[in-house]
Design a protein around this motif. Structure first.
Motif, PDB file in Angstrom:
ATOM      1  N   VAL A 152       0.857  -1.194   0.000  1.00  0.00           N
ATOM      2  CA  VAL A 152       0.000   0.000   0.000  1.00  0.00           C
ATOM      3  C   VAL A 152       0.887   1.236   0.000  1.00  0.00           C
ATOM      4  N   SER A 153       0.333   2.326  -0.528  1.00  0.00           N
ATOM      5  CA  SER A 153       1.153   3.518  -0.744  1.00  0.00           C
ATOM      6  C   SER A 153       1.645   4.133   0.562  1.00  0.00           C
ATOM      7  N   ILE A 154       0.772   4.204   1.575  1.00  0.00           N
ATOM      8  CA  ILE A 154       1.153   4.878   2.821  1.00  0.00           C
ATOM      9  C   ILE A 154       2.308   4.164   3.512  1.00  0.00           C
ATOM     10  N   ALA A 155       2.168   2.836   3.686  1.00  0.00           N
ATOM     11  CA  ALA A 155       3.240   2.082   4.343  1.00  0.00           C
ATOM     12  C   ALA A 155       4.528   2.146   3.531  1.00  0.00           C
ATOM     13  N   SER A 156       4.404   2.089   2.207  1.00  0.00           N
ATOM     14  CA  SER A 156       5.592   2.180   1.351  1.00  0.00           C
ATOM     15  C   SER A 156       6.281   3.518   1.525  1.00  0.00           C
ATOM     16  N   LEU A 157       5.492   4.573   1.533  1.00  0.00           N
ATOM     17  CA  LEU A 157       6.047   5.913   1.698  1.00  0.00           C
ATOM     18  C   LEU A 157       6.773   6.057   3.027  1.00  0.00           C
ATOM     19  N   VAL A 158       6.104   5.658   4.119  1.00  0.00           N
ATOM     20  CA  VAL A 158       6.684   5.842   5.449  1.00  0.00           C
ATOM     21  C   VAL A 158       7.961   5.023   5.596  1.00  0.00           C
ATOM     22  N   MET A 159       7.918   3.773   5.130  1.00  0.00           N
ATOM     23  CA  MET A 159       9.124   2.947   5.230  1.00  0.00           C
ATOM     24  C   MET A 159      10.268   3.566   4.434  1.00  0.00           C
ATOM     25  N   GLY A 188       4.873  -6.792  11.693  1.00  0.00           N
ATOM     26  CA  GLY A 188       3.998  -7.951  11.842  1.00  0.00           C
ATOM     27  C   GLY A 188       3.906  -8.432  13.276  1.00  0.00           C
ATOM     28  N   LEU A 189       5.034  -8.422  13.978  1.00  0.00           N
ATOM     29  CA  LEU A 189       5.041  -8.853  15.375  1.00  0.00           C
ATOM     30  C   LEU A 189       4.187  -7.915  16.224  1.00  0.00           C
ATOM     31  N   PHE A 190       4.305  -6.625  15.973  1.00  0.00           N
ATOM     32  CA  PHE A 190       3.507  -5.641  16.707  1.00  0.00           C
ATOM     33  C   PHE A 190       2.017  -5.818  16.405  1.00  0.00           C
ATOM     34  N   GLN A 191       1.679  -6.009  15.130  1.00  0.00           N
ATOM     35  CA  GLN A 191       0.274  -6.172  14.735  1.00  0.00           C
ATOM     36  C   GLN A 191      -0.329  -7.433  15.336  1.00  0.00           C
ATOM     37  N   GLY A 200      -6.296  -3.696  20.441  1.00  0.00           N
ATOM     38  CA  GLY A 200      -6.539  -2.927  19.226  1.00  0.00           C
ATOM     39  C   GLY A 200      -6.936  -1.487  19.471  1.00  0.00           C
ATOM     40  N   PHE A 201      -7.413  -1.186  20.675  1.00  0.00           N
ATOM     41  CA  PHE A 201      -7.825   0.191  20.952  1.00  0.00           C
ATOM     42  C   PHE A 201      -6.652   1.165  20.882  1.00  0.00           C
ATOM     43  N   ILE A 202      -5.424   0.642  20.889  1.00  0.00           N
ATOM     44  CA  ILE A 202      -4.254   1.522  20.815  1.00  0.00           C
ATOM     45  C   ILE A 202      -4.231   2.284  19.489  1.00  0.00           C
ATOM     46  N   ILE A 203      -4.645   1.620  18.407  1.00  0.00           N
ATOM     47  CA  ILE A 203      -4.591   2.287  17.104  1.00  0.00           C
ATOM     48  C   ILE A 203      -5.633   3.389  16.992  1.00  0.00           C
ATOM     49  N   ASP A 204      -6.582   3.437  17.935  1.00  0.00           N
ATOM     50  CA  ASP A 204      -7.592   4.487  17.898  1.00  0.00           C
ATOM     51  C   ASP A 204      -6.990   5.859  18.189  1.00  0.00           C
ATOM     52  N   PHE A 205      -5.762   5.899  18.709  1.00  0.00           N
ATOM     53  CA  PHE A 205      -5.132   7.187  18.968  1.00  0.00           C
ATOM     54  C   PHE A 205      -4.735   7.883  17.669  1.00  0.00           C
ATOM     55  N   VAL A 351       5.632   2.208  13.477  1.00  0.00           N
ATOM     56  CA  VAL A 351       4.883   3.256  12.769  1.00  0.00           C
ATOM     57  C   VAL A 351       4.170   2.687  11.552  1.00  0.00           C
ATOM     58  N   THR A 352       4.897   1.944  10.713  1.00  0.00           N
ATOM     59  CA  THR A 352       4.268   1.373   9.512  1.00  0.00           C
ATOM     60  C   THR A 352       3.236   0.320   9.888  1.00  0.00           C
ATOM     61  N   GLY A 353       3.489  -0.398  10.982  1.00  0.00           N
ATOM     62  CA  GLY A 353       2.524  -1.396  11.433  1.00  0.00           C
ATOM     63  C   GLY A 353       1.202  -0.773  11.832  1.00  0.00           C
ATOM     64  N   ILE A 354       1.266   0.340  12.563  1.00  0.00           N
ATOM     65  CA  ILE A 354       0.036   1.021  12.987  1.00  0.00           C
ATOM     66  C   ILE A 354      -0.712   1.572  11.780  1.00  0.00           C
ATOM     67  N   LEU A 355       0.024   2.233  10.877  1.00  0.00           N
ATOM     68  CA  LEU A 355      -0.630   2.837   9.714  1.00  0.00           C
ATOM     69  C   LEU A 355      -1.274   1.790   8.810  1.00  0.00           C
ATOM     70  N   SER A 356      -0.539   0.733   8.503  1.00  0.00           N
ATOM     71  CA  SER A 356      -1.084  -0.297   7.619  1.00  0.00           C
ATOM     72  C   SER A 356      -2.231  -1.043   8.286  1.00  0.00           C
ATOM     73  N   LEU A 357      -2.138  -1.226   9.598  1.00  0.00           N
ATOM     74  CA  LEU A 357      -3.211  -1.901  10.328  1.00  0.00           C
ATOM     75  C   LEU A 357      -4.477  -1.051  10.332  1.00  0.00           C
ATOM     76  N   THR A 358      -4.311   0.238  10.544  1.00  0.00           N
ATOM     77  CA  THR A 358      -5.460   1.150  10.535  1.00  0.00           C
ATOM     78  C   THR A 358      -6.160   1.114   9.190  1.00  0.00           C
ATOM     79  N   GLU A 359      -5.380   1.180   8.114  1.00  0.00           N
ATOM     80  CA  GLU A 359      -5.972   1.154   6.771  1.00  0.00           C
ATOM     81  C   GLU A 359      -6.631  -0.186   6.478  1.00  0.00           C
TER      82      GLU A 359
END
Length: 658
Positions: A152-159, A188-191, A200-205, A351-359
């Protein structure tokens, strides 16, 4: 009950004007109810209930109740492997729909995979590898029927941005690749950990305001970065801030390569402008989904053929070149678990784990709602986490659910996650037999694919709506946008999250309070600034609080209530009247701590010293328990604790006239 359970208005600084005399007949017909304590529970029972509400609000074990052992075993396997829920009833018609959908999203995934890998500063082949293994893993563990998995574009960009700030792929390719795979592993380990421990409520921030600003800023930066490929600039900055990027564009005009092919590619890509946007044309006009699906691959094919036929005249056009064929090589030995860059890999992975998980979860729930089925957020976290862990060991980088591929998958008629398996099979065929065909693919068409994909991330309507709804949310959006543009991606996100957290703290420390008045002819008491016909009652001040009472706001609430009292006394003095009773409506006070209990005690003591009666109305069960254990409840004897405001006013007024 005559209570103000729906009062949700902000503070008002003045109390209105109108008063009325309470009918004497009301006292004789209104029954006074007793405020009861909740059923007594042990500390263990309270803790169990609280943890259950925090970690298991959906009660995932309800399906196992009253089932035989064998049935429980089957349900257990189906819970951990959702593929077993539909594979037993799989039919040929379902297979046909999934097969067509899989081929369709493969036509989108292949060029996107190559392009997004370049966005992450990785070799193009890594993007294809990432479109093969992760979809297979997700089809086993994922609960969404329509989620299209891949880069995905967002995770690719951030990485690409965060890794390139410390390590250059052109100078240290092996280290950069190792860090990319390690980042994927930690993502992946974080997700998976979030899903396993139901956190999962952590990603709500990451609020919507933060994401809107972040994605818009990222889209601008990514689009400007692609000018290197579109214009053929050789000496281009590696920085991701807008000022260095624009400086590179204007300082190297002598390196521009004028290619007519470039304009055709961008124009042909225009139908795909919104592929990653939530207003994707394939959702607005489902019958035209094939346009956004076919545009990238068609652009690649046409441009590749043109460059091949005109290679003698287009020697200055940068091309992909030779791509290795064959299956994903193992990369477990390249994972970087020691050394000075380990902290970088962990930080980028989170960071990428949170963003990709949210999307991914947002996309899955969007299409689940369209088909009226449920997506288990915790299982999705585990599925996405496992596919990234597996991907890190098979030369893949961070992947998630893509809105563009999912929209195409949905409109192509996908019925189950088998469409991801078909897509992975198509990518496998490409890896084994079709890689030489991409030799003459120009880099400028990949840049065009990236630009048209990320431009759709700029959501003007969402930003305008934030401005109308909540100015602090809009401020968080702007902080994220300008932080990404002028500073960096992680700092921009951190500033935006900080603004969002400040907003939460502001609401907690400065909660709404209001003066309540009676709506004539009823026993209903509402905010006098909201209901203009609500009237104050002589000698009474009725105050509502709309938040828990904690250490963070107890002092403020005590001071604010005393201010209401002072203002009401000043108003009554002009009429030569006295304030005799303050009623505190605690309907919306969902909890109280020791500081809140102390504030109630001090407030009662202050009012009693001023010969003003202090009354509590409708404290909820947990608040009643705290007041009882603190022995303050004993101070609120007769005529000081009521179930509704109406009962309190009627009973106290009657006692004054008796």
């Amino acid at each position: 009950m005559g209570i103000d359970s729906n009062t949700l208005q902000a503070d008002v600084s003045s109390t209105p004007q109108t008063s009325f005399d309470l009918p004497l007949s009301t006292a004789s017909i209104l029954e006074i109810h007793t405020v009861c304590l909740p059923p007594q529970k042990t500390t263990f029972q309270k803790l169990k209930h609280r943890l259950s509400e925090i970690f298991f609000p959906d009660d995932p074990l309800h399906r196992f109740k009253n089932q035989t052992f064998l049935r429980k075993a089957v349900l257990g396997f189906q819970y951990f492997f959702p593929i077993l829920q539909w594979v037993s009833s799989y039919s040929f018609s379902t297979f046909r729909s999934d097969f067509i959908s899989g081929l369709t999203i493969a036509s989108l995934a292949i060029p996107q995979g190559i392009s997004y890998a370049k966005l992450a500063n990785l070799p193009p082949i890594i993007g294809l590898y990432s479109s093969f293994v992760p979809p297979l893993i997700y089809s086993l563990f994922g609960s969404s029927r329509h989620l299209g998995v891949g880069p995905v574009s967002i995770a690719s960009l951030v990485m690409g941005t965060m890794l390139s700030e410390s390590v250059s792929y052109s100078q240290e390719p092996e280290l950069y690749l190792g860090l990319a795979f390690t980042t994927t592993f930690f993502a992946g380990l974080f997700q998976a950990s979030l899903g396993f421990f139901r956190l999962g409520f952590i990603i709500d921030f990451l609020s919507k305001a933060t994401l809107v600003g972040f994605m818009a800023g990222a889209a601008v930066i990514v689009s400007l970065q692609q000018l290197q490929g579109l214009l053929g600039i050789v000496h281009f900055t590696k920085k991701m801030q807008i000022i260095p990027v624009m400086s590179s564009v204007f300082d190297h005009t002598n390196e521009y390569v004028a290619v007519v092919l470039e304009n055709h590619c961008v124009r042909f890509q225009f139908p795909d402008t919104s592929t990653d946007s939530k207003v994707d044309c394939s959702l607005k006009r489902p019958k035209l989904f094939w346009i956004s699906a076919a545009a990238p691959l068609t652009s690649v094919i046409v441009s590749t053929v043109l460059v091949f036929l005109l290679k003698s005249e287009l020697q200055d056009v940068s091309i992909i070149g030779k791509l290795p064929d064959g299956l994903n090589p193992p990369s477990a030995k390249m994972l970087y678990f020691h050394g000075p860059h380990l902290g970088l890999a962990i930080r980028v992975g989170i960071v990428t784990g949170i963003l990709s998980l949210t999307e991914g979860i947002a996309v899955g729930r969007t299409f689940a709602a369209l088909q009226n089925y449920q997506v288990d957020g915790n299982k999705e976290m585990i599925a996405i986490g496992l596919m990234n862990i597996a991907g890190s060991c098979s030369s893949c980088y961070v992947t998630s659910g893509s809105f563009s591929r999912s929209a195409v998958n949905y409109n192509a008629g996908a019925k189950t996650a088998f469409s991801n398996i078909v897509m992975a099979g198509s990518v496998l065929v490409t890896l084994l037999f079709l890689m030489p065909l991409f030799y003459y693919t120009p880099n400028l068409v990949l840049a065009a694919i990236i630009i048209t994909a990320v431009i759709g991330l700029i959501d003007y309507n969402a930003a305008f709506l934030l401005w109308k709804l909540d100015k602090l949310d809009f401020l968080a959006c702007l902080c994220s946008f300008f932080g990404v543009l002028f500073i960096s991606v992680p700092i921009g996100l951190a500033i935006s999250v900080g603004v969002s957290v400040f907003k939460i703290l502001l609401h907690v420390t400065r909660p709404n309070t209001m003066v309540l008045g009676n709506i004539p002819g009823t026993q209903i008491y509402q905010n006098i600034s909201r209901y203009k016909n609500a009237s104050t009652i002589p000698s009474f001040l009725i105050i509502g609080i709309e938040s828990p009472i904690y250490f963070a706001n107890s002092t403020y609430l005590r001071q604010r209530i005393l201010r209401w009292v002072r203002e009401e006394e000043e108003r009554l003095q002009q009429k030569e009247e006295n304030l005799k009773c303050v009623i505190l409506d605690m309907t919306a006070v969902t909890a109280i701590d020791s500081s809140g209990v102390d504030a109630m005690y001090e407030l009662r003591k202050t009012l009693m010293n001023r010969s003003i009666q202090f009354v509590l109305v409708n404290p909820v069960g947990s608040v009643m328990e705290k007041l009882k254990h603190s022995e303050i409840l004993d101070l609120f004897r007769t005529n000081q604790l009521y179930l509704t405001v109406g009962e309190a006013v009627t009973d106290i007024s009657s006692s004054w006239k008796a």
